[in-house]
Enzyme design. Sequence first.
Site, PDB file in Angstrom:
ATOM      1  N   ARG A  29      -8.011  -0.132  -1.217  1.00  0.00           N
ATOM      2  CA  ARG A  29      -8.911   0.585  -0.524  1.00  0.00           C
ATOM      3  C   ARG A  29     -10.357  -0.462  -0.349  1.00  0.00           C
ATOM      4  O   ARG A  29     -10.957  -0.739   0.920  1.00  0.00           O
ATOM      5  CB  ARG A  29      -9.362   1.906  -0.800  1.00  0.00           C
ATOM      6  CG  ARG A  29      -8.342   2.760  -0.987  1.00  0.00           C
ATOM      7  CD  ARG A  29      -8.538   4.168  -1.371  1.00  0.00           C
ATOM      8  NE  ARG A  29      -7.624   4.983  -1.712  1.00  0.00           N
ATOM      9  CZ  ARG A  29      -7.219   6.239  -1.475  1.00  0.00           C
ATOM     10  NH1 ARG A  29      -8.168   7.021  -0.545  1.00  0.00           N
ATOM     11  NH2 ARG A  29      -6.067   6.855  -1.642  1.00  0.00           N
TER      12      ARG A  29
ATOM     13  N   ASP B 215       7.108   3.335  -3.610  1.00  0.00           N
ATOM     14  CA  ASP B 215       7.122   2.957  -2.015  1.00  0.00           C
ATOM     15  C   ASP B 215       6.736   1.493  -1.775  1.00  0.00           C
ATOM     16  O   ASP B 215       7.379   0.498  -1.460  1.00  0.00           O
ATOM     17  CB  ASP B 215       6.442   3.827  -1.424  1.00  0.00           C
ATOM     18  CG  ASP B 215       4.801   4.353  -1.923  1.00  0.00           C
ATOM     19  OD1 ASP B 215       4.570   3.742  -2.850  1.00  0.00           O
ATOM     20  OD2 ASP B 215       3.938   5.047  -1.479  1.00  0.00           O
TER      21      ASP B 215
ATOM     22  N   GLU C  52       1.714   7.558   7.160  1.00  0.00           N
ATOM     23  CA  GLU C  52       2.873   6.675   7.057  1.00  0.00           C
ATOM     24  C   GLU C  52       3.780   6.651   8.428  1.00  0.00           C
ATOM     25  O   GLU C  52       4.229   5.694   8.616  1.00  0.00           O
ATOM     26  CB  GLU C  52       3.738   6.864   5.925  1.00  0.00           C
ATOM     27  CG  GLU C  52       3.172   6.641   4.492  1.00  0.00           C
ATOM     28  CD  GLU C  52       1.910   7.402   3.999  1.00  0.00           C
ATOM     29  OE1 GLU C  52       1.864   8.467   4.554  1.00  0.00           O
ATOM     30  OE2 GLU C  52       1.339   7.033   3.049  1.00  0.00           O
TER      31      GLU C  52
ATOM     32  N   GLU D 190      -5.836   1.858  -6.442  1.00  0.00           N
ATOM     33  CA  GLU D 190      -6.423   2.220  -5.422  1.00  0.00           C
ATOM     34  C   GLU D 190      -7.823   1.504  -5.036  1.00  0.00           C
ATOM     35  O   GLU D 190      -8.268   1.463  -4.017  1.00  0.00           O
ATOM     36  CB  GLU D 190      -7.107   3.775  -5.839  1.00  0.00           C
ATOM     37  CG  GLU D 190      -5.931   4.513  -6.143  1.00  0.00           C
ATOM     38  CD  GLU D 190      -5.258   4.934  -4.919  1.00  0.00           C
ATOM     39  OE1 GLU D 190      -5.414   4.839  -3.527  1.00  0.00           O
ATOM     40  OE2 GLU D 190      -4.078   5.975  -5.081  1.00  0.00           O
TER      41      GLU D 190
HETATM   42  C1  DMJ Z   1      -2.882   5.184   1.076  1.00  0.00           C
HETATM   43  O1  DMJ Z   1      -3.607   5.127   0.124  1.00  0.00           O
HETATM   44  C2  DMJ Z   1      -1.976   3.945   1.234  1.00  0.00           C
HETATM   45  O2  DMJ Z   1      -0.834   3.931   2.209  1.00  0.00           O
HETATM   46  C3  DMJ Z   1      -0.851   4.071  -0.209  1.00  0.00           C
HETATM   47  O3  DMJ Z   1       0.089   2.899   0.120  1.00  0.00           O
HETATM   48  C4  DMJ Z   1      -0.024   5.502   0.018  1.00  0.00           C
HETATM   49  N1  DMJ Z   1      -1.080   6.354  -0.074  1.00  0.00           N
HETATM   50  C5  DMJ Z   1      -2.138   6.399   0.840  1.00  0.00           C
HETATM   51  C6  DMJ Z   1      -1.715   7.101   2.017  1.00  0.00           C
HETATM   52  O4  DMJ Z   1      -0.979   8.264   2.123  1.00  0.00           O
END
Ligand code: DMJ
Length: 627
Positions: free
Chosen positions: A263, A391, A528, A259
Amino acid sequence: MFENRDYISLSVSDDSVRKKSFKRQWNQLSRFQKNLLLVIICAAIVTIVVLIQGQDKLNLFRSSTPSDHIIKVNEKINIVPLKDGFPSIFPQQFQQEDDQLPIPGEWDEFDKVRPMNEGADKLITNKVKKNLDNPDKTDESNTDHDNQKKSHIRPKDIQNQIQETNTQLNFKGPTNERQRAVVAAIKHSWTGYRNFAWGHDNLKPIAQSYSDWFGLGLQIIDALDTLYIADMQEEYDEAKRWVESSLKLDINRDVNLFETTIRVLGGLLSIYHLTGEDVFLSKAIDLGNRMMPCFDSPSSIPYSDVNLESMKAHAPKWSPDSSTSEVTTIQLEFRDLSRVSNDPSYEAAAAKVSEKVHNLPKTDGLVPIFINANTGTFRNFATISLGARGDSYYEYLLKQWLQTGKKENNYLIEDYQEAIAGVIKHLRRETPNEHHVYVGELISGKDFKPKMDHLTCYLPGTLLLGYKNGMPQSHLTLANDLLETCYQIYMKQPTHLSPEIAYFNLEGESSTDIYVKANDAHNLLRPEFVESLYYFYALTGNKTYQDMGWTIFQAFEKYTKVTHGYTSIGNVKTPLNLRPKDMMETFWLGETLKYFYLLFSDDRNEIDLEKFVFNTEAHLIPIRDHS
Ligand code: DMJ
């Protein structure tokens, strides 16, 4: 007292004096005169040095403030022609046709007129094989980061590259009503955050309060490049000032490697590339150094958490395992950090993770969602999913290859191709009545479950990006089918907002082909699907995708907007019972609104996808120019 003659004797215009030896003149001076002269000479030297350095700095920072930057861009754009994108493996004719992709529903026709698509697999395979004859060599000695002093110096070529990148971006602000509506939404979100959560991680817009997750002012950093791209100068300046004066990285707190990387590190790198402001680079390097201990595990699969002050890393408290997507979704950022710092140790550590995962046994390219940092193996019988915890493993296989100019780490694109073939073989299904194509999960790695997270709706956009870069037609077909299904998931809800998870009718166990369980009906303002719409618009120019996005934007406006921001809601199924959760996630400003803004742009190339990849949090990472 000075005698007149003594004073005159110092004058350079006196010829007789000039003839005297310097030593003699010097000895004739009083002690006071000598000292005075020395002081004057020293002051002159210091002034000259300061002036020279000041000029250098001025040159370096001349393009740094956003307004100056834009002027510079304008000046340069006329004289520096944009370079061609990286050559695709497809012939030119094919690339031109690619811009004419049809609207959803017309793909069958489209497939008929695209015979050149056949053989794409072969082309890629040959190319990859050729490159594999010269595999990349990773200098393992570079991973000994503990003993390395991190360099803050940008070599000349990196500076040139950055300036070149700057010349290609000219954000002029919104140019139409839809973009103006998005800017208003960004402003509304930012104002709420600024008033009630400034410096904290998340805004709680209803309580007019905040919550902290890592204590890093996450929202500010996640939003920086969105503010810049949307040309919100005042807000950007304020955010930048906070980073300069208040962002503290040496905090006694455990943060999550993934995270914080996507970010914060991604956010800092992105805004650094857009502006060239050194403060973002030095913060990024400091943060990278503090997270490096995560890689000191017995297996080189990183630990998931690290204390930023003590720099001690460990597995998550709740389990000995890390999420597969988390350990494989840090490579774009660490590689970029190596480039901008000229220190290869970051890239080497992160690349080792990819190599390790590459060598693990998989199910036709599909990976279990848990991996152990001590043993370096996948958890037995773990779920296989392109949703939570799986994912972005697939996303970064493609994007890492793109980041390296499609010339390095070809095993990644091979893994990507194998994985998508695995998706089509094991996870792709079509509902019996309405024929919605979706991607389900394998529970315990084998039992099919007709469940798709909203998170999986990133996949159509990524598949199209891959197709545009040479992946086979099967990827395009799946991309289009999935985009349509994701849209239907939104449209079938009375709010026109997606639930977190949708289920699909397998064999008539439901009266409807798409259904939502009560516990899965929440919407966290996730990006997404908007992200995928953005790729479809940017890569095809088809405005239908903008219209689809506009419907969804209006739904967010109607059901998630509150007085002091936007909130996640607990229930998309009943407009009269939305159950607001009082949380504005940072990706709302970092990703969702950024993708909306770019989706509605009149210029679909506002971001050149041949020059940048978006990290998984929608932060911009430049593609390496090998030319
Ligand atoms: C974000 O922090 C990123 O896109 C991550 O890959 C998946 N989750 C969240 C948004 O849904």
